[in-house]
Design a protein around this motif. Structure first.
Motif, PDB file in Angstrom:
ATOM      1  N   ARG A 104      15.226  -8.185   3.879  1.00  0.00           N
ATOM      2  CA  ARG A 104      13.994  -7.948   4.631  1.00  0.00           C
ATOM      3  C   ARG A 104      12.798  -8.134   3.711  1.00  0.00           C
ATOM      4  O   ARG A 104      12.814  -7.731   2.560  1.00  0.00           O
ATOM      5  CB  ARG A 104      13.978  -6.546   5.221  1.00  0.00           C
ATOM      6  N   THR A 105      11.768  -8.734   4.262  1.00  0.00           N
ATOM      7  CA  THR A 105      10.523  -8.951   3.526  1.00  0.00           C
ATOM      8  C   THR A 105       9.462  -8.039   4.103  1.00  0.00           C
ATOM      9  O   THR A 105       9.314  -7.943   5.324  1.00  0.00           O
ATOM     10  CB  THR A 105      10.079 -10.423   3.645  1.00  0.00           C
ATOM     11  N   SER A 106       8.739  -7.354   3.220  1.00  0.00           N
ATOM     12  CA  SER A 106       7.659  -6.471   3.663  1.00  0.00           C
ATOM     13  C   SER A 106       6.366  -6.893   2.984  1.00  0.00           C
ATOM     14  O   SER A 106       6.375  -7.533   1.934  1.00  0.00           O
ATOM     15  CB  SER A 106       7.977  -5.013   3.333  1.00  0.00           C
ATOM     16  N   CYS A 107       5.260  -6.516   3.593  1.00  0.00           N
ATOM     17  CA  CYS A 107       3.950  -6.864   3.063  1.00  0.00           C
ATOM     18  C   CYS A 107       3.051  -5.635   3.188  1.00  0.00           C
ATOM     19  O   CYS A 107       2.982  -5.019   4.255  1.00  0.00           O
ATOM     20  CB  CYS A 107       3.393  -8.039   3.868  1.00  0.00           C
ATOM     21  N   CYS A 108       2.392  -5.267   2.082  1.00  0.00           N
ATOM     22  CA  CYS A 108       1.466  -4.132   2.140  1.00  0.00           C
ATOM     23  C   CYS A 108       0.232  -4.443   1.292  1.00  0.00           C
ATOM     24  O   CYS A 108       0.287  -5.241   0.352  1.00  0.00           O
ATOM     25  CB  CYS A 108       2.143  -2.840   1.690  1.00  0.00           C
TER      26      CYS A 108
END
Length: 198
Positions: free
Chosen positions: A129-133
């Motif tokens: 899974r790829t997350s962006c913050c």
């Protein structure tokens, strides 16, 4: 030993159980899932070879001279391409189908479904899974392995791992399998040999 802390605070142990040939010699492993000290499930498919191959691919992806290093400067974000992505790229179809690939890229999924499996149910699945913050005035993109396990009751648990944590987990699991007599050194070192079930 192969213990993971899950997001709900529980502990999940993944214990290799040797699969024996007719002479009683270990040739593969099945995985027993133990949650907070109680039996949670057993997953089959004789999965040691698949885990050893993933361990080798993960080591290569984490290297500073890997293709993943260009896109992911942080070593803990580097994972091998999931099998579906590799297969599509090998056939030349990957670039056209990128938008149609599943959002959760699967590194492995094991279930109890073979006739020879221990009498239980369960599932163990690992996806990317790829997350962006937003952090420090810029977007921070990260990739993590999400390991999910479902027990015989149908209840599930989840652990989130960096590529380093997944690498350590696989190494420990495969070392335990080797101690039990089911070695995968040939796959980890990149030399594929055929095993006999006797």
């Amino acid at each position: 030993m192969n213990g993971l802390r899950c997001l709900d605070g529980s502990s999940l142990l993944i214990v290799p159980v040797p699969s024996l040939d007719r002479r009683g010699t270990p040739y593969e492993i099945t995985l027993e899932l133990v949650r907070d000290g109680g039996r949670f499930g057993v997953v089959g498919e004789r999965c040691g070879h698949a885990l050893a191959a993933l361990s080798r691919l993960l080591t290569a992806a984490r290297s500073d001279d890997s293709p993943q290093a260009n896109a992911w400067p942080d070593t803990d974000d580097r994972f091998p391409d999931p099998p579906l992505d590799r297969a599509l790229r090998a056939t030349g179809c990957g670039h056209d189908l990128g938008a149609h690939l599943p959002r959760e890229r699967e590194l492995f999924a094991f279930r109890c479904r073979d006739r020879g499996d221990l009498a239980s149910t369960g599932e163990l699945r690992c996806t990317l899974r790829t997350s962006c913050c937003w952090a420090g005035g810029q977007w921070r993109i990260a990739r993590r392995a999400v390991l999910e396990a479902w027990g015989a009751s149908g209840r599930g648990v989840r652990a989130v791992l960096t590529s380093g944590e997944l690498s350590d987990f696989l190494a420990e699991l495969l070392q335990e399998a080797e101690r039990l007599g089911a070695g995968y050194r040939d796959l980890i070192d990149g030399v594929v040999t055929r095993r006999s079930r006797g």
